[in-house]
Scaffold this active site. Structure first.
Site, PDB file in Angstrom:
ATOM      1  N   GLY A   1      40.093   9.787  23.745  1.00 32.58           N
ATOM      2  CA  GLY A   1      39.436   9.585  22.456  1.00 32.58           C
ATOM      3  C   GLY A   1      37.946   9.368  22.507  1.00 32.58           C
ATOM      4  O   GLY A   1      37.384   8.713  21.613  1.00 32.58           O
ATOM      5  N   SER A   2      37.252   9.878  23.517  1.00 28.31           N
ATOM      6  CA  SER A   2      35.792   9.666  23.573  1.00 28.31           C
ATOM      7  C   SER A   2      35.086  10.369  22.416  1.00 28.31           C
ATOM      8  O   SER A   2      34.066   9.896  21.920  1.00 28.31           O
ATOM      9  CB  SER A   2      35.224  10.122  24.914  1.00 28.31           C
ATOM     10  OG  SER A   2      35.219  11.530  25.023  1.00 28.31           O
ATOM     11  N   ASN A   3      35.643  11.478  21.940  1.00 29.44           N
ATOM     12  CA  ASN A   3      35.024  12.141  20.780  1.00 29.44           C
ATOM     13  C   ASN A   3      35.190  11.287  19.530  1.00 29.44           C
ATOM     14  O   ASN A   3      34.274  11.193  18.714  1.00 29.44           O
ATOM     15  CB  ASN A   3      35.622  13.536  20.576  1.00 29.44           C
ATOM     16  CG  ASN A   3      34.876  14.595  21.392  1.00 29.44           C
ATOM     17  OD1 ASN A   3      33.758  14.962  21.059  1.00 29.44           O
ATOM     18  ND2 ASN A   3      35.474  15.043  22.464  1.00 29.44           N
TER      19      ASN A   3
ATOM     20  N   LYS B   1      48.472  19.827  20.767  1.00 28.00           N
ATOM     21  CA  LYS B   1      49.585  20.521  20.118  1.00 28.00           C
ATOM     22  C   LYS B   1      49.038  21.535  19.122  1.00 28.00           C
ATOM     23  O   LYS B   1      47.967  21.335  18.560  1.00 28.00           O
ATOM     24  CB  LYS B   1      50.484  19.517  19.382  1.00 28.00           C
ATOM     25  CG  LYS B   1      50.992  18.382  20.225  1.00 28.00           C
ATOM     26  CD  LYS B   1      52.004  18.863  21.260  1.00 28.00           C
ATOM     27  CE  LYS B   1      53.365  19.086  20.631  1.00 28.00           C
ATOM     28  NZ  LYS B   1      54.403  19.427  21.645  1.00 28.00           N
TER      29      LYS B   1
ATOM     30  N   ASN C   1      37.963  22.041  15.086  1.00 27.64           N
ATOM     31  CA  ASN C   1      38.391  21.772  16.455  1.00 27.64           C
ATOM     32  C   ASN C   1      37.168  21.844  17.354  1.00 27.64           C
ATOM     33  O   ASN C   1      36.191  22.527  17.046  1.00 27.64           O
ATOM     34  CB  ASN C   1      39.432  22.810  16.924  1.00 27.64           C
ATOM     35  CG  ASN C   1      39.936  22.534  18.341  1.00 27.64           C
ATOM     36  OD1 ASN C   1      40.298  21.406  18.667  1.00 27.64           O
ATOM     37  ND2 ASN C   1      39.922  23.559  19.182  1.00 27.64           N
TER      38      ASN C   1
ATOM     39  N   HIS D   1      35.963  22.715  21.304  1.00 27.47           N
ATOM     40  CA  HIS D   1      36.428  23.358  22.528  1.00 27.47           C
ATOM     41  C   HIS D   1      35.304  23.300  23.566  1.00 27.47           C
ATOM     42  O   HIS D   1      34.143  23.629  23.235  1.00 27.47           O
ATOM     43  CB  HIS D   1      36.829  24.812  22.249  1.00 27.47           C
ATOM     44  CG  HIS D   1      37.409  25.504  23.447  1.00 27.47           C
ATOM     45  ND1 HIS D   1      38.695  25.257  23.898  1.00 27.47           N
ATOM     46  CD2 HIS D   1      36.866  26.397  24.309  1.00 27.47           C
ATOM     47  CE1 HIS D   1      38.902  25.987  24.993  1.00 27.47           C
ATOM     48  NE2 HIS D   1      37.815  26.687  25.254  1.00 27.47           N
TER      49      HIS D   1
ATOM     50  N   ASP E   1      42.041  28.503  19.188  1.00 28.53           N
ATOM     51  CA  ASP E   1      40.599  28.645  19.482  1.00 28.53           C
ATOM     52  C   ASP E   1      39.962  29.907  18.904  1.00 28.53           C
ATOM     53  O   ASP E   1      38.933  30.359  19.404  1.00 28.53           O
ATOM     54  CB  ASP E   1      40.376  28.656  21.010  1.00 28.53           C
ATOM     55  CG  ASP E   1      40.883  27.375  21.665  1.00 28.53           C
ATOM     56  OD1 ASP E   1      41.259  27.439  22.847  1.00 28.53           O
ATOM     57  OD2 ASP E   1      40.899  26.328  20.991  1.00 28.53           O
TER      58      ASP E   1
ATOM     59  N   GLU F   1      29.429  17.661  23.627  1.00 25.48           N
ATOM     60  CA  GLU F   1      30.497  17.537  22.619  1.00 25.48           C
ATOM     61  C   GLU F   1      30.223  16.370  21.690  1.00 25.48           C
ATOM     62  O   GLU F   1      30.267  16.490  20.460  1.00 25.48           O
ATOM     63  CB  GLU F   1      31.850  17.323  23.295  1.00 25.48           C
ATOM     64  CG  GLU F   1      32.373  18.491  24.066  1.00 25.48           C
ATOM     65  CD  GLU F   1      33.719  18.200  24.682  1.00 25.48           C
ATOM     66  OE1 GLU F   1      34.577  17.607  23.984  1.00 25.48           O
ATOM     67  OE2 GLU F   1      33.929  18.572  25.834  1.00 25.48           O
TER      68      GLU F   1
HETATM   69  C1  GRF Z   1      37.358  17.277  25.059  1.00 29.19           C
HETATM   70  O1  GRF Z   1      36.841  17.763  26.280  1.00 29.19           O
HETATM   71  C2  GRF Z   1      37.529  18.413  24.083  1.00 29.19           C
HETATM   72  O2  GRF Z   1      36.614  19.466  24.282  1.00 29.19           O
HETATM   73  C3  GRF Z   1      38.899  18.904  24.381  1.00 29.19           C
HETATM   74  O3  GRF Z   1      39.652  17.752  24.704  1.00 29.19           O
HETATM   75  C4  GRF Z   1      38.771  16.754  25.214  1.00 29.19           C
HETATM   76  C5  GRF Z   1      38.981  15.497  24.427  1.00 29.19           C
HETATM   77  O4  GRF Z   1      38.345  14.462  25.069  1.00 29.19           O
HETATM   78  N1  GRF Z   1      39.459  19.613  23.236  1.00 29.19           N
HETATM   79  P1  GRF Z   1      38.381  13.007  24.367  1.00 29.19           P
HETATM   80  O5  GRF Z   1      39.851  12.605  24.214  1.00 29.19           O
HETATM   81  O6  GRF Z   1      37.711  13.123  23.031  1.00 29.19           O
HETATM   82  O7  GRF Z   1      37.632  12.113  25.321  1.00 29.19           O
END
Ligand code: GRF
Length: 214
Positions: free
Chosen positions: A18-20, A97, A113, A115, A156, A185
């Site tokens: 979940g870093s994003n 998923k 999404n 990628h 994608d 990202e």
């Molecule tokens: C990221 O590298 C994203 O590009 C891919 O899954 C990863 C998710 O990382 N779709 P996080 O869980 O947000 O750290």
């Protein structure tokens, strides 16, 4: 997209650490992202992303198709959660998923999404996470990057909303490359979401244009 709420109500799907999501929440806190995370959904009960959401008092849902007798029931539940939270934008932040087509259609042009490559290169079924960076190094690329794109019914393949290039260094390993790409990202995901928050998106065929003002 006609907005009904300010800040933009976003629901996040993720399968991992979940870093994003953390980056999105940080940008909401510092005011650069005018959004509110109204739900976090994961197919993994032990996903770090659910812990982050609980810490921030965001409603969490552990939903996986294996818990339902049919795809239709699973789909209905996903839509019930999303519409119940008055979701305006669905954000897939490392969600492993495939989203059921009926949900994708319900949120047409309102599902993003991220990628970790410059689509259409190094995308599609089986190319996720580590595998992407291994393929980029194997091919000998000098540049890779990140793509935030609209989700359509394939893997994608939806139109890019925002992309950012990331250099590949001679001594890179998949891990060092993944780390450099992840920084990009965290930077562009929130910027792409903010375009939706400010109604600054115009879609012309496969071209997603950012207008000067909503
Ligand atoms: C990221 O590298 C994203 O590009 C891919 O899954 C990863 C998710 O990382 N779709 P996080 O869980 O947000 O750290």
């Amino acid at each position: 997209m006609t907005r009904r709420h300010d800040p933009l109500r976003i629901s996040v799907f993720a399968s991992g650490r979940g870093s994003n999501l953390e980056a999105i929440l940080k940008n909401i806190r510092n005011g650069t992202l005018t959004a509110k995370v109204v739900a976090v959904i994961s197919n993994k009960s032990n996903a770090g992303v659910l812990e982050t959401a609980r810490r921030e008092n965001i409603p969490t849902f552990h939903l996986s198709n294996v818990h339902f007798n049919s795809i239709q029931e699973y789909c209905d539940k996903l839509l019930q959660v999303l519409t119940g939270a008055k979701t305006e934008l669905v954000v897939l932040a490392g969600y492993m998923k495939k989203m059921p087509p009926a949900v994708v259609r319900h949120y047409k042009n309102r599902m993003l999404n991220i990628h970790p490559a410059l689509l259409p290169s190094f995308g599609g079924k089986g190319l996720y996470g580590h595998f992407v960076h291994e393929a980029v190094l194997e091919y000998g690329c000098k540049v890779t990057g990140v793509t935030v794109h609209l989700v359509d019914e394939e893997y994608d393949s939806g139109p890019p909303v925002m992309q950012k290039c990331v250099p590949v260094l001679d001594d890179d390993t998949p891990d060092s490359l993944a780390a450099r790409v992840l920084v990009a990202e965290h930077e562009i995901f929130s910027k792409a979401i903010q375009l939706f928050a400010k109604d600054r998106i115009e879609i012309r065929g496969r071209r997603v244009l950012s207008t000067k003002s909503g």
